[in-house]
Design a protein around this motif. Structure first.
Motif, PDB file in Angstrom:
ATOM      1  N   MET A 118       0.834  -1.175   0.000  1.00 44.06           N
ATOM      2  CA  MET A 118       0.000   0.000   0.000  1.00 44.06           C
ATOM      3  C   MET A 118       0.886   1.247   0.000  1.00 44.06           C
ATOM      4  SD  MET A 118      -3.184  -0.693   0.018  1.00 44.06           S
ATOM      5  CE  MET A 118      -3.976  -2.261  -0.008  1.00 44.06           C
ATOM      6  N   THR A 119       0.324   2.293  -0.524  1.00 47.11           N
ATOM      7  CA  THR A 119       0.971   3.594  -0.545  1.00 47.11           C
ATOM      8  C   THR A 119       0.021   4.589   0.104  1.00 47.11           C
ATOM      9  OG1 THR A 119       2.134   3.063  -2.592  1.00 47.11           O
ATOM     10  CG2 THR A 119       1.915   5.388  -2.047  1.00 47.11           C
ATOM     11  N   PHE A 120       0.572   5.575   0.739  1.00 51.93           N
ATOM     12  CA  PHE A 120      -0.229   6.618   1.359  1.00 51.93           C
ATOM     13  C   PHE A 120       0.148   7.946   0.719  1.00 51.93           C
ATOM     14  CE2 PHE A 120       0.033   3.122   4.212  1.00 51.93           C
ATOM     15  CZ  PHE A 120      -1.243   3.032   4.745  1.00 51.93           C
ATOM     16  N   ALA A 121      -0.857   8.674   0.271  1.00 48.28           N
ATOM     17  CA  ALA A 121      -0.629   9.964  -0.368  1.00 48.28           C
ATOM     18  C   ALA A 121      -1.070  11.074   0.569  1.00 48.28           C
ATOM     19  CB  ALA A 121      -1.419  10.056  -1.670  1.00 48.28           C
ATOM     20  N   THR A 122      -0.282  12.143   0.608  1.00 48.41           N
ATOM     21  CA  THR A 122      -0.704  13.343   1.328  1.00 48.41           C
ATOM     22  C   THR A 122      -1.223  14.325   0.294  1.00 48.41           C
ATOM     23  OG1 THR A 122       1.570  14.187   1.260  1.00 48.41           O
ATOM     24  CG2 THR A 122       0.898  13.038   3.255  1.00 48.41           C
ATOM     25  N   LEU A 123      -2.311  15.009   0.646  1.00 48.37           N
ATOM     26  CA  LEU A 123      -2.941  15.881  -0.328  1.00 48.37           C
ATOM     27  C   LEU A 123      -3.806  16.940   0.316  1.00 48.37           C
ATOM     28  CD1 LEU A 123      -6.151  14.399  -1.745  1.00 48.37           C
ATOM     29  CD2 LEU A 123      -4.792  13.051  -0.192  1.00 48.37           C
ATOM     30  N   TYR A 124      -4.086  17.986  -0.490  1.00 46.13           N
ATOM     31  CA  TYR A 124      -5.101  18.970  -0.161  1.00 46.13           C
ATOM     32  C   TYR A 124      -6.379  18.490  -0.814  1.00 46.13           C
ATOM     33  CZ  TYR A 124      -1.921  22.437   1.736  1.00 46.13           C
ATOM     34  OH  TYR A 124      -1.031  23.101   2.518  1.00 46.13           O
ATOM     35  N   ILE A 125      -7.373  18.110  -0.028  1.00 50.14           N
ATOM     36  CA  ILE A 125      -8.573  17.492  -0.557  1.00 50.14           C
ATOM     37  C   ILE A 125      -9.404  18.463  -1.396  1.00 50.14           C
ATOM     38  CG2 ILE A 125     -10.037  17.918   1.454  1.00 50.14           C
ATOM     39  CD1 ILE A 125      -9.990  14.693  -0.627  1.00 50.14           C
ATOM     40  N   ASP A 126      -9.459  19.733  -1.018  1.00 51.65           N
ATOM     41  CA  ASP A 126     -10.294  20.672  -1.769  1.00 51.65           C
ATOM     42  C   ASP A 126      -9.749  20.944  -3.165  1.00 51.65           C
ATOM     43  OD1 ASP A 126      -8.159  22.127  -0.691  1.00 51.65           O
ATOM     44  OD2 ASP A 126      -9.324  23.968  -0.592  1.00 51.65           O
ATOM     45  N   GLU A 127      -8.438  20.855  -3.322  1.00 48.97           N
ATOM     46  CA  GLU A 127      -7.818  21.094  -4.629  1.00 48.97           C
ATOM     47  C   GLU A 127      -7.455  19.798  -5.337  1.00 48.97           C
ATOM     48  OE1 GLU A 127      -4.424  23.432  -3.681  1.00 48.97           O
ATOM     49  OE2 GLU A 127      -5.611  25.062  -2.842  1.00 48.97           O
TER      50      GLU A 127
ATOM     51  N   PHE B 296      -6.053  19.394   4.574  1.00 48.47           N
ATOM     52  CA  PHE B 296      -4.827  18.649   4.286  1.00 48.47           C
ATOM     53  C   PHE B 296      -4.857  17.341   5.051  1.00 48.47           C
ATOM     54  CE2 PHE B 296      -0.313  17.630   5.006  1.00 48.47           C
ATOM     55  CZ  PHE B 296       0.096  17.555   3.686  1.00 48.47           C
ATOM     56  N   GLY B 297      -4.522  16.262   4.373  1.00 51.73           N
ATOM     57  CA  GLY B 297      -4.545  14.971   5.050  1.00 51.73           C
ATOM     58  C   GLY B 297      -3.930  13.890   4.199  1.00 51.73           C
ATOM     59  N   MET B 298      -4.423  12.679   4.400  1.00 55.01           N
ATOM     60  CA  MET B 298      -3.839  11.538   3.703  1.00 55.01           C
ATOM     61  C   MET B 298      -4.920  10.563   3.278  1.00 55.01           C
ATOM     62  SD  MET B 298      -2.123   9.671   6.992  1.00 55.01           S
ATOM     63  CE  MET B 298      -2.299   7.914   6.707  1.00 55.01           C
ATOM     64  N   VAL B 299      -4.557   9.741   2.311  1.00 50.23           N
ATOM     65  CA  VAL B 299      -5.451   8.701   1.815  1.00 50.23           C
ATOM     66  C   VAL B 299      -4.605   7.499   1.421  1.00 50.23           C
ATOM     67  CG1 VAL B 299      -5.473   9.512  -0.581  1.00 50.23           C
ATOM     68  CG2 VAL B 299      -7.442   8.277   0.318  1.00 50.23           C
ATOM     69  N   GLU B 300      -5.159   6.313   1.604  1.00 52.06           N
ATOM     70  CA  GLU B 300      -4.468   5.077   1.253  1.00 52.06           C
ATOM     71  C   GLU B 300      -4.767   4.706  -0.195  1.00 52.06           C
ATOM     72  OE1 GLU B 300      -3.941   0.572   3.047  1.00 52.06           O
ATOM     73  OE2 GLU B 300      -5.388   1.931   3.942  1.00 52.06           O
TER      74      GLU B 300
ATOM     75  N   GLY C   4      -2.625   2.599  -7.648  1.00 49.08           N
ATOM     76  CA  GLY C   4      -2.858   4.022  -7.437  1.00 49.08           C
ATOM     77  C   GLY C   4      -4.312   4.386  -7.207  1.00 49.08           C
ATOM     78  N   ARG C   5      -5.155   3.378  -6.991  1.00 55.43           N
ATOM     79  CA  ARG C   5      -6.576   3.651  -6.725  1.00 55.43           C
ATOM     80  C   ARG C   5      -6.797   3.827  -5.234  1.00 55.43           C
ATOM     81  NH1 ARG C   5      -7.593  -0.820 -10.814  1.00 55.43           N
ATOM     82  NH2 ARG C   5      -7.195  -2.105  -8.984  1.00 55.43           N
ATOM     83  N   ARG C   6      -7.644   4.750  -4.918  1.00 56.09           N
ATOM     84  CA  ARG C   6      -7.963   5.037  -3.526  1.00 56.09           C
ATOM     85  C   ARG C   6      -8.708   3.856  -2.911  1.00 56.09           C
ATOM     86  NH1 ARG C   6     -11.283  10.388  -2.066  1.00 56.09           N
ATOM     87  NH2 ARG C   6     -12.697   9.227  -0.738  1.00 56.09           N
ATOM     88  N   VAL C   7      -8.245   3.392  -1.757  1.00 51.54           N
ATOM     89  CA  VAL C   7      -8.898   2.276  -1.077  1.00 51.54           C
ATOM     90  C   VAL C   7      -9.383   2.653   0.317  1.00 51.54           C
ATOM     91  CG1 VAL C   7      -7.706   0.482  -2.369  1.00 51.54           C
ATOM     92  CG2 VAL C   7      -6.698   1.347  -0.259  1.00 51.54           C
ATOM     93  N   GLY C   8      -9.079   3.846   0.732  1.00 51.29           N
ATOM     94  CA  GLY C   8      -9.511   4.305   2.047  1.00 51.29           C
ATOM     95  C   GLY C   8     -10.107   5.682   1.955  1.00 51.29           C
ATOM     96  N   ASP C   9     -10.682   6.102   3.039  1.00 55.94           N
ATOM     97  CA  ASP C   9     -11.254   7.447   3.107  1.00 55.94           C
ATOM     98  C   ASP C   9     -10.159   8.471   3.390  1.00 55.94           C
ATOM     99  OD1 ASP C   9     -13.860   6.549   2.713  1.00 55.94           O
ATOM    100  OD2 ASP C   9     -14.150   6.192   4.863  1.00 55.94           O
ATOM    101  N   PHE C  10     -10.408   9.692   2.969  1.00 56.38           N
ATOM    102  CA  PHE C  10      -9.527  10.805   3.293  1.00 56.38           C
ATOM    103  C   PHE C  10      -9.548  10.994   4.806  1.00 56.38           C
ATOM    104  CE2 PHE C  10      -9.178  15.363   4.258  1.00 56.38           C
ATOM    105  CZ  PHE C  10      -7.922  15.624   3.729  1.00 56.38           C
ATOM    106  N   VAL C  11      -8.375  11.131   5.402  1.00 64.33           N
ATOM    107  CA  VAL C  11      -8.252  11.405   6.836  1.00 64.33           C
ATOM    108  C   VAL C  11      -7.568  12.755   6.967  1.00 64.33           C
ATOM    109  CG1 VAL C  11      -7.345  10.602   9.039  1.00 64.33           C
ATOM    110  CG2 VAL C  11      -8.027   8.933   7.295  1.00 64.33           C
ATOM    111  N   SER C  12      -8.290  13.715   7.512  1.00 59.76           N
ATOM    112  CA  SER C  12      -7.759  15.075   7.602  1.00 59.76           C
ATOM    113  C   SER C  12      -6.712  15.190   8.704  1.00 59.76           C
ATOM    114  CB  SER C  12      -8.886  16.070   7.884  1.00 59.76           C
ATOM    115  OG  SER C  12      -9.337  15.931   9.219  1.00 59.76           O
ATOM    116  N   GLY C  13      -5.915  16.233   8.582  1.00 56.14           N
ATOM    117  CA  GLY C  13      -4.941  16.530   9.616  1.00 56.14           C
ATOM    118  C   GLY C  13      -5.597  16.800  10.946  1.00 56.14           C
ATOM    119  N   ALA C  14      -6.771  17.425  10.925  1.00 61.87           N
ATOM    120  CA  ALA C  14      -7.504  17.688  12.161  1.00 61.87           C
ATOM    121  C   ALA C  14      -7.879  16.377  12.850  1.00 61.87           C
ATOM    122  CB  ALA C  14      -8.748  18.520  11.864  1.00 61.87           C
ATOM    123  N   GLU C  15      -8.322  15.402  12.068  1.00 68.92           N
ATOM    124  CA  GLU C  15      -8.683  14.102  12.636  1.00 68.92           C
ATOM    125  C   GLU C  15      -7.451  13.385  13.187  1.00 68.92           C
ATOM    126  OE1 GLU C  15     -10.838   9.950  11.284  1.00 68.92           O
ATOM    127  OE2 GLU C  15     -11.186  11.759  10.104  1.00 68.92           O
ATOM    128  N   LEU C  16      -6.352  13.426  12.444  1.00 69.06           N
ATOM    129  CA  LEU C  16      -5.120  12.794  12.919  1.00 69.06           C
ATOM    130  C   LEU C  16      -4.618  13.453  14.196  1.00 69.06           C
ATOM    131  CD1 LEU C  16      -3.229  12.249   9.567  1.00 69.06           C
ATOM    132  CD2 LEU C  16      -4.283  10.500  11.011  1.00 69.06           C
TER     133      LEU C  16
END
Length: 75
Positions: free
Chosen positions: A1-10, A41-45, A50-62
């Motif tokens: 698995m790979t984890f990507a960090t991203l800005y979800i709104d953009e 800003f957060g991460m997704v698995e 390269g397909r998303r397999v998890g939900d976006f987890v925000s920095g606030a949640e982490l």
């Protein structure tokens, strides 16, 4: 698995990490320095294709998860 960090709104992918802990640390580092982006800003698995397999987890949640973990260890 790979984890990507991203800005979800953009939808801008900013980095890729081979493990959850490294991605989580990266997100928390950004959120500590720039708390105003904690919700966006957060991460997704991602799977091996390269397909998303998890939900976006925000920095606030982490950040909230980290605080709960610290409290439970202190108890």
């Amino acid at each position: 698995m790979t984890f990507a960090t991203l800005y979800i709104d953009e939808g801008n992918l900013l980095g890729f990490h081979d493990d959850h802990d490294t991605a989580r640390a990266s997100v928390l580092s950004v959120v500590e320095e720039h708390p105003e982006v904690a919700e966006d800003f957060g991460m997704v698995e991602l799977d091996e294709h390269g397909r998303r397999v998890g939900d976006f987890v925000s920095g606030a949640e982490l950040k909230a998860q980290a605080a709960r973990s610290r409290r439970s260890r202190a108890a």
